[in-house]
Enzyme design. Structure first.
Site, PDB file in Angstrom:
ATOM      1  N   ASP A  62     -31.569 -66.956 -11.306  1.00 48.36           N
ATOM      2  CA  ASP A  62     -32.351 -66.469 -10.167  1.00 48.36           C
ATOM      3  C   ASP A  62     -32.048 -67.245  -8.889  1.00 48.36           C
ATOM      4  O   ASP A  62     -31.403 -68.290  -8.922  1.00 48.36           O
ATOM      5  CB  ASP A  62     -33.856 -66.542 -10.488  1.00 48.36           C
ATOM      6  CG  ASP A  62     -34.274 -67.850 -11.152  1.00 48.36           C
ATOM      7  OD1 ASP A  62     -33.506 -68.828 -11.100  1.00 48.36           O
ATOM      8  OD2 ASP A  62     -35.376 -67.897 -11.721  1.00 48.36           O
ATOM      9  N   ASN A 130     -47.267 -70.073 -17.040  1.00 49.63           N
ATOM     10  CA  ASN A 130     -47.926 -68.814 -17.397  1.00 49.63           C
ATOM     11  C   ASN A 130     -47.062 -67.965 -18.334  1.00 49.63           C
ATOM     12  O   ASN A 130     -47.284 -66.780 -18.488  1.00 49.63           O
ATOM     13  CB  ASN A 130     -48.295 -68.012 -16.134  1.00 49.63           C
ATOM     14  CG  ASN A 130     -47.066 -67.637 -15.320  1.00 49.63           C
ATOM     15  OD1 ASN A 130     -45.940 -67.958 -15.686  1.00 49.63           O
ATOM     16  ND2 ASN A 130     -47.275 -66.948 -14.210  1.00 49.63           N
ATOM     17  N   HIS A 132     -43.809 -67.405 -17.937  1.00 44.09           N
ATOM     18  CA  HIS A 132     -42.685 -66.693 -17.325  1.00 44.09           C
ATOM     19  C   HIS A 132     -41.348 -67.295 -17.722  1.00 44.09           C
ATOM     20  O   HIS A 132     -41.257 -68.477 -18.052  1.00 44.09           O
ATOM     21  CB  HIS A 132     -42.851 -66.552 -15.807  1.00 44.09           C
ATOM     22  CG  HIS A 132     -42.607 -67.771 -14.977  1.00 44.09           C
ATOM     23  ND1 HIS A 132     -43.565 -68.305 -14.138  1.00 44.09           N
ATOM     24  CD2 HIS A 132     -41.510 -68.546 -14.800  1.00 44.09           C
ATOM     25  CE1 HIS A 132     -43.059 -69.350 -13.505  1.00 44.09           C
ATOM     26  NE2 HIS A 132     -41.819 -69.516 -13.888  1.00 44.09           N
ATOM     27  N   GLU A 137     -42.456 -62.639 -14.136  1.00 48.44           N
ATOM     28  CA  GLU A 137     -43.867 -62.993 -14.242  1.00 48.44           C
ATOM     29  C   GLU A 137     -44.559 -62.103 -15.282  1.00 48.44           C
ATOM     30  O   GLU A 137     -44.017 -61.058 -15.666  1.00 48.44           O
ATOM     31  CB  GLU A 137     -44.538 -62.773 -12.879  1.00 48.44           C
ATOM     32  CG  GLU A 137     -43.949 -63.620 -11.757  1.00 48.44           C
ATOM     33  CD  GLU A 137     -44.437 -65.069 -11.781  1.00 48.44           C
ATOM     34  OE1 GLU A 137     -45.081 -65.483 -12.766  1.00 48.44           O
ATOM     35  OE2 GLU A 137     -44.165 -65.782 -10.793  1.00 48.44           O
TER      36      GLU A 137
HETATM   37  C1  GLP Z   1     -39.367 -71.723 -11.911  1.00 51.22           C
HETATM   38  C2  GLP Z   1     -37.982 -71.238 -12.334  1.00 51.22           C
HETATM   39  C3  GLP Z   1     -37.881 -71.080 -13.822  1.00 51.22           C
HETATM   40  C4  GLP Z   1     -38.365 -72.341 -14.509  1.00 51.22           C
HETATM   41  C5  GLP Z   1     -39.815 -72.582 -14.174  1.00 51.22           C
HETATM   42  C6  GLP Z   1     -40.372 -73.852 -14.822  1.00 51.22           C
HETATM   43  O1  GLP Z   1     -40.277 -70.714 -11.747  1.00 51.22           O
HETATM   44  N1  GLP Z   1     -37.600 -70.005 -11.703  1.00 51.22           N
HETATM   45  O2  GLP Z   1     -36.536 -70.782 -14.176  1.00 51.22           O
HETATM   46  O3  GLP Z   1     -38.203 -72.220 -15.891  1.00 51.22           O
HETATM   47  O4  GLP Z   1     -39.936 -72.700 -12.772  1.00 51.22           O
HETATM   48  O5  GLP Z   1     -40.038 -74.959 -14.034  1.00 51.22           O
HETATM   49  P1  GLP Z   1     -39.970 -76.441 -14.538  1.00 51.22           P
HETATM   50  O6  GLP Z   1     -38.751 -76.523 -15.400  1.00 51.22           O
HETATM   51  O7  GLP Z   1     -39.808 -77.259 -13.298  1.00 51.22           O
HETATM   52  O8  GLP Z   1     -41.211 -76.715 -15.280  1.00 51.22           O
END
Ligand code: GLP
Length: 241
Positions: A62, A130, A132, A137
């Site tokens: 993304d 959440n 995702h 989402e």
């Molecule tokens: C963002 C990214 C995801 C990631 C998520 C969790 O929303 N787009 O790809 O998995 O955050 O982030 P973190 O790894 O910092 O907990």
């Protein structure tokens, strides 16, 4: 789903790196990569390893809409800094967050074509609090392909820690869909820390539902979940064994 539970994030990241190394040694050529804080230690091991990426293609999940690749909050910048500068790939793809400003559909279509031409051998994922995956989402269709996503308040809030000001967090992104992710031959998902424990439980033990995007992984035949004790703390003993 195979579950590996480690004492901490560092040893979890080592386990994750081992899976990528093995898969590449066995011929994987197209590597799906992720951003967020979760994969940083894995990328660190990667840059220090003797793995050669020069014959591999990388495809990221993304990118935020509106951030140029040199913006230090863009996922282009993140990948450059954490992996590509030290271990360049033959070709690296990340959605075009600038094209997405005026033509989100065009940016999404381009990316779907890239994924179709380069089927992903092994995909790395983090997990949102959440449930995702990438920026898909709760409520995202399991049939979705790359699309524009309006970020939820909770994701904006969670990701604001990387920005100077919460108002600087982009409100949308271009993101691989659930169907793109599920098309990867192998998936490695990592989650560390207590704040991921609820999402981990729902993903592993809950019903497969679009309300918890990561639960779709129960339907994939080659997934490894790597978690630390804290993220595993709400799992039943049965899941842990
Ligand atoms: C963002 C990214 C995801 C990631 C998520 C969790 O929303 N787009 O790809 O998995 O955050 O982030 P973190 O790894 O910092 O907990």
């Amino acid at each position: 789903m195979k579950i590996i539970i480690t004492n901490n994030k560092e040893s979890g990241s080592t386990e994750g790196f081992k899976l990528f190394k093995k898969s590449i040694e066995n011929g994987a050529k197209v590597i799906g990569l992720a951003t967020g804080s979760t994969p940083v230690a894995l990328y660190n091991e990667w840059t220090q390893s003797n793995l050669d990426n020069s014959n591999l293609i990388s495809i990221n999940l993304d990118e935020y809409t509106g951030l140029t690749p040199d913006n230090d909050q863009s996922y282009h910048y993140f990948m450059q800094k954490n992996l590509f500068d030290k271990k360049p790939f033959k070709k690296s793809y990340i959605p075009d967050g600038i094209k997405a400003i005026n033509d989100p559909q065009g940016a999404s279509d381009d990316y779907n074509e890239i994924i179709e031409e380069n089927p992903i051998d092994i995909q790395l994922l983090g997990l949102g609090q959440n449930g995702h995956i990438a920026f898909n989402e709760p409520g995202t269709s399991f049939d979705s392909v790359t699309h524009e996503v309006k970020l939820t308040e909770s994701t904006i809030q969670a990701n604001s820690r990387f920005f100077r000001n919460i108002d600087d967090v982009p409100k949308s992104a271009i993101c691989m869909g659930i169907a793109n992710i599920m098309s990867a031959k192998e998936i490695v998902i990592m989650a560390f820390g207590e704040n991921k424990a609820d999402a981990v439980k729902k993903m592993v033990e809950g019903p497969v539902t679009e309300d918890v995007p990561a639960s779709v992984l129960q339907n994939h035949s080659n997934v490894t979940l790597i978690i630390d004790d804290a993220a595993a703390s709400k799992l039943s003993e049965e899941s842990k064994n």
